[in-house]
Design a protein around this motif. Structure first.
Motif, PDB file in Angstrom:
ATOM      1  N   THR A  97       0.850  -1.187   0.000  1.00  0.00           N
ATOM      2  CA  THR A  97       0.000   0.000   0.000  1.00  0.00           C
ATOM      3  C   THR A  97       0.891   1.243   0.000  1.00  0.00           C
ATOM      4  N   VAL A  98       0.285   2.388  -0.253  1.00  0.00           N
ATOM      5  CA  VAL A  98       1.049   3.637  -0.220  1.00  0.00           C
ATOM      6  C   VAL A  98       1.658   3.844   1.163  1.00  0.00           C
ATOM      7  N   ARG A  99       0.888   3.586   2.200  1.00  0.00           N
ATOM      8  CA  ARG A  99       1.407   3.743   3.566  1.00  0.00           C
ATOM      9  C   ARG A  99       2.593   2.811   3.808  1.00  0.00           C
ATOM     10  N   GLU A 100       2.458   1.546   3.393  1.00  0.00           N
ATOM     11  CA  GLU A 100       3.550   0.577   3.577  1.00  0.00           C
ATOM     12  C   GLU A 100       4.792   0.999   2.799  1.00  0.00           C
ATOM     13  N   LEU A 101       4.592   1.486   1.576  1.00  0.00           N
ATOM     14  CA  LEU A 101       5.725   1.957   0.767  1.00  0.00           C
ATOM     15  C   LEU A 101       6.419   3.128   1.448  1.00  0.00           C
ATOM     16  N   LYS A 102       5.637   4.107   1.875  1.00  0.00           N
ATOM     17  CA  LYS A 102       6.215   5.291   2.513  1.00  0.00           C
ATOM     18  C   LYS A 102       7.020   4.903   3.746  1.00  0.00           C
ATOM     19  N   GLU A 103       6.436   4.055   4.589  1.00  0.00           N
ATOM     20  CA  GLU A 103       7.127   3.633   5.808  1.00  0.00           C
ATOM     21  C   GLU A 103       8.413   2.873   5.484  1.00  0.00           C
ATOM     22  N   ALA A 104       8.350   1.984   4.501  1.00  0.00           N
ATOM     23  CA  ALA A 104       9.532   1.189   4.136  1.00  0.00           C
ATOM     24  C   ALA A 104      10.631   2.061   3.537  1.00  0.00           C
ATOM     25  N   ILE A 105      10.242   3.042   2.717  1.00  0.00           N
ATOM     26  CA  ILE A 105      11.235   3.934   2.101  1.00  0.00           C
ATOM     27  C   ILE A 105      11.884   4.812   3.162  1.00  0.00           C
ATOM     28  N   LEU A 106      11.075   5.404   4.040  1.00  0.00           N
ATOM     29  CA  LEU A 106      11.638   6.280   5.078  1.00  0.00           C
ATOM     30  C   LEU A 106      12.474   5.497   6.085  1.00  0.00           C
ATOM     31  N   ALA A 107      12.139   4.218   6.299  1.00  0.00           N
ATOM     32  CA  ALA A 107      12.918   3.376   7.220  1.00  0.00           C
ATOM     33  C   ALA A 107      14.139   2.775   6.527  1.00  0.00           C
ATOM     34  N   LYS A 108      14.291   3.086   5.259  1.00  0.00           N
ATOM     35  CA  LYS A 108      15.410   2.596   4.437  1.00  0.00           C
ATOM     36  C   LYS A 108      15.398   1.068   4.301  1.00  0.00           C
ATOM     37  N   GLU A 109      14.198   0.473   4.405  1.00  0.00           N
ATOM     38  CA  GLU A 109      14.053  -0.969   4.164  1.00  0.00           C
ATOM     39  C   GLU A 109      14.093  -1.251   2.663  1.00  0.00           C
ATOM     40  N   ILE A 110      13.563  -0.316   1.899  1.00  0.00           N
ATOM     41  CA  ILE A 110      13.688  -0.334   0.442  1.00  0.00           C
ATOM     42  C   ILE A 110      14.001   1.096   0.020  1.00  0.00           C
ATOM     43  N   SER A 111      14.589   1.242  -1.130  1.00  0.00           N
ATOM     44  CA  SER A 111      14.930   2.584  -1.587  1.00  0.00           C
ATOM     45  C   SER A 111      13.878   3.091  -2.567  1.00  0.00           C
ATOM     46  N   ALA A 112      13.884   4.405  -2.748  1.00  0.00           N
ATOM     47  CA  ALA A 112      12.998   4.998  -3.753  1.00  0.00           C
ATOM     48  C   ALA A 112      13.372   4.468  -5.139  1.00  0.00           C
ATOM     49  N   ARG A 113      14.663   4.244  -5.362  1.00  0.00           N
ATOM     50  CA  ARG A 113      15.095   3.716  -6.659  1.00  0.00           C
ATOM     51  C   ARG A 113      14.565   2.295  -6.876  1.00  0.00           C
ATOM     52  N   GLU A 114      14.665   1.438  -5.856  1.00  0.00           N
ATOM     53  CA  GLU A 114      14.133   0.074  -5.978  1.00  0.00           C
ATOM     54  C   GLU A 114      12.632   0.111  -6.279  1.00  0.00           C
ATOM     55  N   THR A 115      11.944   1.013  -5.619  1.00  0.00           N
ATOM     56  CA  THR A 115      10.512   1.166  -5.829  1.00  0.00           C
ATOM     57  C   THR A 115      10.232   1.611  -7.255  1.00  0.00           C
ATOM     58  N   ALA A 116      10.957   2.616  -7.710  1.00  0.00           N
ATOM     59  CA  ALA A 116      10.772   3.108  -9.080  1.00  0.00           C
ATOM     60  C   ALA A 116      11.064   2.012 -10.102  1.00  0.00           C
TER      61      ALA A 116
END
Length: 87
Positions: A8-27
């Motif tokens: 979800t958007v919330r899960e993505l935001k939390e994971a990106i800000l926690a550096k569990e995944i990167s914005a680049r990996e997401t993109a």
């Protein structure tokens, strides 16, 4: 489909800000998903892979510097904008 695309958007935001995944990996995950399905759904006039990845790298750098936090709107969240204006 990549599991990142199932968050979800919330899960993505939390994971990106926690550096569990990167914005680049997401993109990259969302680009791969869009490109693999484009021939059947014809959703995009333009996918500017280079610019999308450059933006994701900039977001990752800002997160690393502490410039983006929980109060940041949607850092690293992929968004598609419908082009409904004849240009």
């Amino acid at each position: 489909m990549n599991s990142i695309c199932n968050l979800t958007v919330r899960e993505l935001k939390e994971a990106i800000l926690a550096k569990e995944i990167s914005a680049r990996e997401t993109a990259e995950a969302f680009l791969q998903n869009a490109e693999s399905r484009e021939s059947e759904i014809h959703s995009f006039l333009t996918l500017d892979r280079e610019q999308i990845l450059a933006d994701a790298d900039r977001i990752d750098a800002d997160i690393k510097k502490g410039n983006l936090t929980e109060t940041s709107c949607l850092p690293g969240i992929p968004v598609a904008v419908k082009d409904n204006i004849v240009t």
